[in-house]
Design a protein around this motif. Sequence first.
Motif, PDB file in Angstrom:
ATOM      1  N   HIS A  37       0.832  -1.208   0.000  1.00 15.20           N
ATOM      2  CA  HIS A  37       0.000   0.000   0.000  1.00 15.20           C
ATOM      3  C   HIS A  37       0.869   1.262   0.000  1.00 15.20           C
ATOM      4  CE1 HIS A  37      -3.701  -2.192   0.678  1.00 15.20           C
ATOM      5  NE2 HIS A  37      -3.114  -2.866   1.649  1.00 15.20           N
ATOM      6  N   ASN A  38       1.847   1.274   0.877  1.00 15.73           N
ATOM      7  CA  ASN A  38       2.769   2.411   1.014  1.00 15.73           C
ATOM      8  C   ASN A  38       3.996   1.908   1.765  1.00 15.73           C
ATOM      9  OD1 ASN A  38       1.961   2.347   3.795  1.00 15.73           O
ATOM     10  ND2 ASN A  38       0.135   3.526   3.222  1.00 15.73           N
ATOM     11  N   SER A  40       4.805   1.823   4.715  1.00 12.34           N
ATOM     12  CA  SER A  40       4.649   1.165   6.013  1.00 12.34           C
ATOM     13  C   SER A  40       3.601   0.065   6.025  1.00 12.34           C
ATOM     14  CB  SER A  40       4.295   2.221   7.076  1.00 12.34           C
ATOM     15  OG  SER A  40       3.181   2.964   6.628  1.00 12.34           O
ATOM     16  N   SER A  41       2.875  -0.120   4.946  1.00 11.97           N
ATOM     17  CA  SER A  41       1.768  -1.074   5.020  1.00 11.97           C
ATOM     18  C   SER A  41       1.738  -2.038   3.833  1.00 11.97           C
ATOM     19  CB  SER A  41       0.447  -0.279   5.111  1.00 11.97           C
ATOM     20  OG  SER A  41      -0.645  -1.115   4.855  1.00 11.97           O
TER      21      SER A  41
HETATM   22  C1  LIG Z   1      -0.672   3.117   4.375  1.00 12.97           C
HETATM   23  O1  LIG Z   1      -1.763   2.391   3.853  1.00 12.97           O
HETATM   24  C2  LIG Z   1      -2.664   1.926   4.842  1.00 12.97           C
HETATM   25  C3  LIG Z   1      -3.677   1.002   4.187  1.00 12.97           C
HETATM   26  O2  LIG Z   1      -4.158   1.537   2.994  1.00 12.97           O
HETATM   27  C4  LIG Z   1      -3.328   3.127   5.509  1.00 12.97           C
HETATM   28  O3  LIG Z   1      -4.250   2.687   6.489  1.00 12.97           O
HETATM   29  C5  LIG Z   1      -2.237   3.974   6.140  1.00 12.97           C
HETATM   30  O4  LIG Z   1      -2.811   5.141   6.662  1.00 12.97           O
HETATM   31  C6  LIG Z   1      -1.180   4.346   5.115  1.00 12.97           C
HETATM   32  N1  LIG Z   1      -0.054   4.976   5.800  1.00 12.97           N
HETATM   33  C7  LIG Z   1       0.615   6.029   5.303  1.00 12.97           C
HETATM   34  C8  LIG Z   1       1.784   6.515   6.076  1.00 12.97           C
HETATM   35  O5  LIG Z   1       0.288   6.539   4.235  1.00 12.97           O
END
Ligand SMILES: *[C@@H]1O[C@H](CO)[C@@H](O)[C@H](O)[C@H]1NC(C)=O
Length: 348
Positions: A37-38, A40-41
Amino acid sequence: MLLPLLILPWAWGALAASPPVPPGSLTLRLLQTIIFHNTSSTDMAGTALLGDLETHSLDCRPCKVRFLQPWAQQGLTPKEWQDLEELIYRYLSDFIRLMKELVEEEGEGYPFVTQFSIGCELHPNGTSRRFCDAGMNGEDFVSFDTDSGKWVTQRGDKLTLKALESLNYNRVVAVMLQFLLRTTCVNQLKSFVQHGNESLARQEKPVAVVFARVPPPAGTPAPVLLVCRVTGFYPRPVRVAWLQDGEEVAPGGRLNSSGILPNADLTYQLRSSLAVEPGAGHSYACRVQHSSLGGQSLLIPWEQSRPWGPGLAVGITLGVLAVAAVAAVLRWSRRRGYQDVRHRESSL
Ligand SMILES: *[C@@H]1O[C@H](CO)[C@@H](O)[C@H](O)[C@H]1NC(C)=O
Ligand SMILES: *[C@@H]1O[C@H](CO)[C@@H](O)[C@H](O)[C@H]1NC(C)=O
Ligand SMILES: *[C@@H]1O[C@H](CO)[C@@H](O)[C@H](O)[C@H]1NC(C)=O
Ligand SMILES: *[C@@H]1O[C@H](CO)[C@@H](O)[C@H](O)[C@H]1NC(C)=O
């Protein structure tokens, strides 16, 4: 780091007696999807399939294998399953770290998805084939060649080439992967074939109905489309043909098929349609051949008592109602109401 795993006693054990392999090739594959996703995720989902039968799921935080068939734990001891979970976890963690580094270095954007398809295929002649392919955003990314023990690619972009370099740098992992594919996978496949023989032999009979698609507006001389809907069968191979006056209609423009599609309950369905000229006075029937039918075929005639013409719409409405009723009855008595085809064929 992974070297100790190579000397696990189970890893080298071979199956005492080679169980009989059913006719046709059989595949054991692990499908693993990672969504980045990014930075960290990430999300991951893994599933293992024996042919089209889901045998295991893999939840990786950290990795835990779930057994979806009563025999899916066979072949390895609980300790060996645990070692495998740890190995997969470590391997996926390394892969995720590598991809994040590369994507950040190359300035490529999130989100992106990688998919792995890893497994082996056992042929009836006793030979086997291994595969380990990775995709990125739905396109081929890199593959592992078990013979050379090297990752290869068809792509030329910088990110892929850097990934390839890193993956090939780690020889220990390559040797481990080679071994898992060549030996562990094939042994597990043989074990599942033996212990899961009843699941693999599952037979579900097809239910078929024939109906006419609502025709184009009155006055258009377009052909009528007869549809044969076959559903609820397992295993997948099936043969559906149209008979005109008892003769099989040859492949060509009048025929169309949806191809075999999955149902949610691990059975399959297919629709085959035949374009017919209204008023030509032919009889039509749909014939279904499937392994569950014990050498007989299912024959569903197109019941069209009314002449084609102005009464067609009424006839079709009645036909559709009758088919709906028949379908309801068939669904209700799914395991019982099969016609004796030899009897039917003689009356065509
Ligand atoms: C990363 O992606 C997750 C899931 O989509 C989201 O909940 C989270 O806020 C995102 N974190 C950042 C740092 O963008
Ligand atoms: C075994 O069967 C597979 C698949 O049918 C085929 O590709 C392969 O060439 C065969 N190997 C031998 C040695 O017969
Ligand atoms: C499955 O294997 C068991 C033991 O090997 C055997 O008794 C049984 O008949 C087999 N079942 C099928 C459907 O082949
Ligand atoms: C076959 O059916 C599909 C939809 O089911 C349709 O898109 C396609 O045009 C049809 N082909 C022919 C040759 O009629």
